[in-house]
Scaffold this motif. Sequence first.
Motif, short mmCIF file in Angstrom:
data_model
loop_
_atom_site.label_atom_id
_atom_site.label_comp_id
_atom_site.label_asym_id
_atom_site.label_seq_id
_atom_site.Cartn_x
_atom_site.Cartn_y
_atom_site.Cartn_z
N UNK A 1 0.97 -1.25 0.04
CA UNK A 1 0.02 -0.18 0.12
C UNK A 1 0.78 1.34 -0.22
N UNK A 2 0.62 2.14 -0.78
CA UNK A 2 1.26 3.39 -0.87
C UNK A 2 0.98 4.57 0.06
N UNK A 3 1.96 5.15 0.68
CA UNK A 3 1.53 6.16 1.67
C UNK A 3 0.44 7.10 1.14
N UNK B 1 -1.28 10.31 0.18
CA UNK B 1 -0.89 11.78 -0.21
C UNK B 1 -1.75 12.77 -0.08
#
Lengths: 201, 268
Positions: free
Chosen positions: A33-35, A37
């Motif tokens: 999972x991407x941080x 933003x």
Amino acid sequence: MSRARFLIVPIVVLTPAVLATALHGGPPAQPGAAPALAPAPAVVTEAPVGPPRGRVFRGKPIGKPPTFVAAPVRDPFAPRGTTVLPHKDAQGVDLTLQQTIAAVLSRRDQPTPERIAHFAWLGSPHWSGRVKMVGWHGNITEASQTADGWTATVHFRPALGPGAVAFTPDHVIETYRYSRGKLELVKIVHPAGTFQTVIGD
Amino acid sequence: MRFVPAFLVCVLVAAPCRALVTDWQIDHVPVFVGDVLTCTALDDGGPEPVNSYSWEIRCVSGDCLTSSTYWAFSAMGPSTGSDMYSIGKFYVRLTVNYGQYDANTPPPPDTVIEHSFTVQPPTGTLIIGGNGQSTPIGQGVWLYFQIVCGPNNTTAVFAGQPQEHVYNYVVLGVPQSFDSGWVPSGFDPQFYMNGSAQIVDMKFVSDDIMTSPFWKAPIGGVVYTRTQDLRVITQDCCGNQVIVPLGSYTVGTYRDSVNTYYTYAAPN
């Protein structure tokens, strides 16, 4: 050998995982999972202000650098025709009327014989070679609307070269009437006591 | 063997392009034409490696409001600096592309942050030469008006068509009806802008023995006065014509000896 071991220690400390733990409380909880933003702002806000940090990569200018290539020199003695200007303090309806009058008289560009004769002194040896009459300059001093046109009083002087602002205090005062599409010179006055000289500005 | 660890340390310490970019900033306001402006990315100090910083700029003045055309800064990095040679309102967009910092974690999506700033035109002029200079009657004297920006009077880097408007003439106490309007419309050898953003303006008093008002003025007295306004016609970053007012002066011409005069311009 002991020095090498000493230098390896910081490498271990500065691994990305260790930094993430220190700064974000560890890697993302779910692998893959991407941080999160912050979305790009919908409205562009003014840039905040602060000092630059680190190395600044200097790029090419934004916009065209000012160029000062000498412009072609205009012939300072080229004919300029007739320029008539509204009074600088005219406003509103009065300004609109004076702009109309100025356009008509500028386009006409026909000096009266009396006006030409009035400025014969500029042809004297003292002035020849210094200044040259290149056209006419008029300043509207009075203007009024009539039932079928307008009347206007204009102070006319010769336009003189060289220089954009070279003028003589000497002038003639011409009054015009415009009626039913016809322009008429009502009177011309030659004021006494003016200075037959040239001022360059 | 002994040098390898030292090399690795250098790589880690020197690598600056890491962490999530949270915002960016410019280094000063107000921004005037000719300024070097630096844009700097701000980050959170995290571990994400940055692949690239892309700085793009577009003009939004006047007709360009509907334009979406960006052009790229020529230098890309966390801080980029450029000379701002055009006036107008600009939008600058920073796009940051990240790499992977963990084998199991995909790189974060690009960060896109856009801000605006305005590059302002010069604000006025200072007289830097010719004021009060005694000159023989019949010769011209050159006045130099330095174009400046802001409260600190920083010298401008600027180009355009300079113009003057001269009016309110009073010759030996007699008001004159002459009003020059805004002139010139092109290059004039007696009124022009030089390569140092200075307006160079020649003043001239004739020496005709019979009629020049100079001879009628008392020594130490005024020959004539007038009001002189200055401006420059230039273009903004979109190519729209912009008129930049550069001050108004009361200009006096004085007789300071039997056959010399000086010109003195004072800001209004």
